[in-house]
Motif scaffolding. Structure first.
Motif, short mmCIF file in Angstrom:
data_model
loop_
_atom_site.label_atom_id
_atom_site.label_comp_id
_atom_site.label_asym_id
_atom_site.label_seq_id
_atom_site.Cartn_x
_atom_site.Cartn_y
_atom_site.Cartn_z
N ASP A 161 96.23 110.72 68.07
CA ASP A 161 95.77 109.96 69.23
C ASP A 161 96.29 110.60 70.52
O ASP A 161 95.55 110.76 71.49
CB ASP A 161 96.24 108.51 69.14
N HIS A 216 89.90 107.46 63.75
CA HIS A 216 88.89 106.45 63.46
C HIS A 216 88.65 105.54 64.68
O HIS A 216 87.51 105.24 65.04
CB HIS A 216 89.34 105.62 62.26
N HIS A 217 89.78 105.12 65.30
CA HIS A 217 89.71 104.16 66.41
C HIS A 217 89.01 104.74 67.65
O HIS A 217 88.56 104.00 68.51
CB HIS A 217 91.13 103.73 66.80
N GLU A 277 86.30 106.35 67.68
CA GLU A 277 84.84 106.22 67.50
C GLU A 277 84.09 107.41 68.07
O GLU A 277 83.21 107.28 68.92
CB GLU A 277 84.36 104.90 68.13
N GLN A 286 89.49 106.43 56.36
CA GLN A 286 89.48 106.45 57.82
C GLN A 286 90.34 107.60 58.31
O GLN A 286 91.47 107.75 57.87
CB GLN A 286 90.04 105.12 58.37
#
Ligand SMILES: [Zn+2]
Lengths: 95, 221
Positions: free
Chosen positions: B202, B33-34, B36, B29
């Motif tokens: 992020d 990954h989060h 998307e 990952q």
């Protein structure tokens, strides 16, 4: 914007990428145990604080992460020269 | 002189290396990954001034060696089939290998993720003398940014001069990016590559969305 020349990257970069690391050319005593307390204390803690030319250590912290020397006027902030570790400055500071 | 016992240093002739990929059946990952991005690329806008694609799960290898050691330089060519860029702030690319100058004695090599172990193993075989090769793949990811407004967006984020005269294709700099840092490389006229830290991925993803809002952000798979 205040730009500083990095002698390793070979170009001027924004001051934000650099950190000042204090007085340059401080040689560690070759035989620390032969030092008096005064000599060792001065090596560790005592630094020049001139009004005028000062030899300083800087690091290109966000760039190549290498150290280098700067001769800077503490009164005008003008950088007189930038030179690599091991090299000698061409500007002489007042003692 | 001191009476301290001097421990004799023994040369290390074996280095512990391990294949960091657990196996084909376990999917890695990326730090984004989060987010998307694959799903966003299908349902998001198709037109915009900034295009973003994550070049994820590549092998990031940090090489430190002596640029004056011709044998070490030759070993790099034997392993990667391309020479280290010795000129400051330059990069080279050949096939699926790319190398970025980071510092006078440091380079960032990127190869496809599944080749990391093979390249590491080959370096141990070929390179002699004082050097270091660290697999930092898990610590960073790559963002590919392109589009008509990519320079406008980057100008909000970094103090680097991006004018083509100052920042030609192939140039690479390590610098500040927003409140984080990035290794920025120009891969085309209106195309850049950012190597960013995992823990800031992020934050930078959010930053880029915000900085691209006025131009429109297109996510590519
Ligand atoms: Zn530098």
């Amino acid at each position: 914007m205040f730009h500083i020349y990095c002698p390793h990257c070979g170009e001027y970069r924004e001051e934000e990428e650099f950190h000042a690391k204090g007085q340059a050319h401080i040689a560690r005593p070759l035989d620390p145990e032969a030092c008096s307390d005064k000599e060792w204390g001065e090596y560790l803690f005592f630094r020049k604080n001139p009004r005028g030319l000062h030899h300083e250590l800087w690091v290109h912290a966000a760039g190549c992460r290498k150290f280098f020397n700067v001769t800077r006027d503490t009164q005008t902030y003008e950088i007189k020269e930038v030179y690599k570790i091991g090299e000698q400055p061409s500007f002489v500071t007042e003692e | 002189m001191s009476d301290n016992v001097v421990v004799e240093e023994k040369p290390v002739d074996t280095v512990a290396i391990m294949n960091q990929l657990p196996g084909a059946d376990i999917v890695g990952q990326s730090p984004l990954h989060h987010a998307e991005l694959d799903a966003l690329s299908k349902k998001g806008v198709r037109k915009g001034g900034v295009h973003l694609r994550e070049n994820k799960l590549q092998a990031h290898l940090t090489l430190r060696c002596n640029p004056n050691n011709t044998e070490q330089l030759a070993a790099v060519v034997r392993v990667l089939d391309v020479a280290l860029p010795l000129q400051p702030l330059t990069s080279v690319e050949k096939g699926d290998v790319s190398i970025r100058w980071i510092s006078p004695d440091e380079w960032l090599i990127v190869v496809p993720g599944e080749k990391a172990f093979e390249v590491e193993t080959r370096f141990r075989e070929e390179m002699e003398g004082h050097h270091s090769l660290v697999n930092s793949s898990g610590g960073s990811t790559i963002l590919e940014l392109s589009g008509d407004n990519v320079v406008d967006m980057l100008k909000k984020s970094t103090p680097i001069d991006l004018h083509p005269k100052e920042f030609p294709v192939g140039k690479v700099v390590s610098t500040v990016f927003a409140k984080s840092s990035a290794i920025i490389r120009r891969t085309g006229d209106k195309r850049f590559e950012l190597v960013i830290r995992r823990s800031f991925a992020d934050y930078i993803w959010l930053w880029i969305q915000d900085a691209s809002r006025e131009f429109g952000l297109v996510i590519e798979a």
